[in-house]
Scaffold this active site. Structure first.
Site, PDB file in Angstrom:
ATOM      1  N   ASP A 164      -1.495   8.743 -79.302  1.00 33.14           N
ATOM      2  CA  ASP A 164      -1.715   9.788 -80.303  1.00 33.14           C
ATOM      3  C   ASP A 164      -1.978  11.137 -79.634  1.00 33.14           C
ATOM      4  O   ASP A 164      -2.995  11.322 -78.960  1.00 33.14           O
ATOM      5  CB  ASP A 164      -2.905   9.397 -81.182  1.00 33.14           C
ATOM      6  CG  ASP A 164      -2.977  10.203 -82.462  1.00 33.14           C
ATOM      7  OD1 ASP A 164      -2.468  11.351 -82.472  1.00 33.14           O
ATOM      8  OD2 ASP A 164      -3.529   9.704 -83.455  1.00 33.14           O
ATOM      9  N   HIS A 221      -2.906  13.815 -81.016  1.00 32.75           N
ATOM     10  CA  HIS A 221      -3.869  14.622 -81.768  1.00 32.75           C
ATOM     11  C   HIS A 221      -5.282  14.548 -81.188  1.00 32.75           C
ATOM     12  O   HIS A 221      -6.190  15.218 -81.678  1.00 32.75           O
ATOM     13  CB  HIS A 221      -3.897  14.167 -83.237  1.00 32.75           C
ATOM     14  CG  HIS A 221      -2.559  14.242 -83.911  1.00 32.75           C
ATOM     15  ND1 HIS A 221      -1.687  13.177 -83.957  1.00 32.75           N
ATOM     16  CD2 HIS A 221      -1.936  15.267 -84.539  1.00 32.75           C
ATOM     17  CE1 HIS A 221      -0.590  13.532 -84.604  1.00 32.75           C
ATOM     18  NE2 HIS A 221      -0.707  14.795 -84.953  1.00 32.75           N
ATOM     19  N   CYS A 255       1.425  18.791 -81.786  1.00 33.55           N
ATOM     20  CA  CYS A 255       1.515  17.354 -81.483  1.00 33.55           C
ATOM     21  C   CYS A 255       2.892  16.955 -80.952  1.00 33.55           C
ATOM     22  O   CYS A 255       3.002  16.154 -80.019  1.00 33.55           O
ATOM     23  CB  CYS A 255       1.147  16.512 -82.703  1.00 33.55           C
ATOM     24  SG  CYS A 255       1.985  16.946 -84.231  1.00 33.55           S
TER      25      CYS A 255
END
Length: 423
Positions: A380, A382, A256
């Site tokens: 994000d 992820h 990440c």
């Protein structure tokens, strides 16, 4: 009420054909100038015709004449004409360095909603001016009998300047155009600490999709949160959304921070600060080995990195300096509204935040100076799905988050990249 503006663009080939059978440079220059003058005359002639792309509308810009379906009249609003325009499929564009082949022209003019001849007048004026600039660039960059094709590039400057077209010689890198770019900064009264006129800053029109597969600026479709006396402070410019599982790399569970770093690098690339490509995971790891932060065995591993490593890689690979903000626990992030707002106001770069085993990218904040309320615009890394803008925004992979988004007891480090003072 603010006036609504749109872009009127004319694009198409004008064939540049001339006989260069002399070694006399002055004579060749005169032939080139005469040919450009012929093109300008063609543009100004009554036989010049403009066709609205993929529509039945045809305009004779120099005759104040047009042909349209019966439903369209001179009083029809420009915004109502959109129903007659279909989205054209993207076509591959070819370029040629031979001056006997068509020279492609592309220019833009801002105009306000009204169906009148003044828009056409502006277009033809701009087209004539561009041909003059192309002639100038061609003559100035002649090397003996070698000609460089003039290349029109469009740039979106801060308001009220808007879109402008600059002609560069094809094949000459930005690093050799410093004098010209400095003159342009002076001409448009722009500061010398930001690269407004590098090719990577070129404006991309809505019907010209990116071909690398990455989404750009997904946050633009989001609605801003409403806070009492609050203001919104956002990333400035264009970035690519980098996340898990892209580029045929399975980094789910460990990559990440790498992806957040790639998003930051893409911002510096697309704002014209760097020319290199966005670094891969292995290039990031090798950079950390090169600066002495990691052992050689780190390259090719699945080990995490954090904000400090992101700072080191930006400095080593991009020569970008960053500020690190330390937060001893997530509950303290709510008190950092002023610092984050100031960062987006002055630097405008994406911010990487790491805490515990997670990393995210902060693209902006909504913050109230009077109440202290704050919301964070989070990208994000992820996410593991396809480049589907609706899924990404509807499911919150790019979205506004409250203070409870953060682990209230975990410590966080934020890497705030700083713009280099270059043009």
């Amino acid at each position: 009420d603010s006036e609504t503006a749109t872009i009127l663009r004319v694009k198409g080939p004008l064939e540049f054909r001339c006989q260069l059978d002399s070694t006399d440079v002055l004579l060749v220059q005169k032939v080139i100038s005469r040919t450009f003058e012929t093109l300008r005359c063609q543009v100004k002639s009554e036989s010049c015709v403009l066709a609205v792309c993929d529509s039945p509308v045809i305009i004779w810009p120099n005759k104040d004449t047009y042909a349209t379906p019966e439903e369209i009249t001179p009083s029809t609003l420009c915004e109502d004409l959109y129903q007659w325009i279909r989205q054209a499929p993207s076509q591959p564009r070819s370029s040629s360095k031979q001056f006997r082949n068509p020279t492609f022209l592309s220019l833009t003019v801002n105009f306000f909603f009204s169906w009148c001849c003044s828009a056409c007048e502006q277009l033809m004026e701009a087209l004539t001016h561009q041909l003059t600039e192309m002639e100038k660039v061609t003559l100035e960059n002649m090397k003996g009998m070698t000609l460089l094709v003039p290349e029109p590039v469009h740039f979106l400057l801060p308001e009220p300047k808007g879109l402008v077209t600059v002609v560069y010689p094809t094949g000459v890198p930005d690093s050799q155009l410093v004098t010209l770019r400095k003159e342009l900064h002076q001409q448009f009264e722009l500061p010398d600490d930001r690269p407004y006129f590098r090719r990577s800053n070129a404006y991309r029109f809505p019907n010209e999709p990116y071909k690398d597969g990455y989404l750009r600026n997904p946050h633009l479709v989001l609605t801003h949160p409403t806070l009492d006396n609050g203001k919104v402070y956002l990333v400035q410019g264009i970035y690519s959304y980098h996340h898990y599982m892209q580029d045929r790399v399975d980094d789910s569970g460990w990559g990440c921070a790498y992806r957040s770093l790639q998003t930051i690098c893409s911002w510096f690339q697309q704002q014209g600060y760097i020319e290199r490509s966005v670094p891969t995971h292995k290039e990031i790891q090798q950079a950390l080995v090169d600066v002495g932060d990691k052992q050689a065995s780190f390259v090719g591993s699945r080990q995490w990195i954090g904000s400090i490593e992101v700072q080191a890689v930006l400095n080593h690979l991009l020569e970008i300096t960053s500020k690190i903000m330390f937060v001893s626990q997530g509950s303290e992030l709510a008190s950092k509204g002023r610092e984050l707002a100031n960062h987006f106001l002055t630097e405008g770069t994406p911010v990487m935040i790491g805490g515990g085993v997670l990393a995210h990218t902060i693209l902006g904040v909504a913050w109230s100076e009077t109440t202290g309320q704050i919301r964070y615009l989070i990208l994000d890394p992820h996410y593991t799905g396809a480049e589907d803008l609706q899924v990404i925004t509807d499911k919150g992979w790019c979205g506004w988050k409250g203070p409870d988004f953060w682990d209230q007891t975990a410590y966080y480090n934020l890497c705030l990249p700083l713009r280099p003072k270059v043009f």
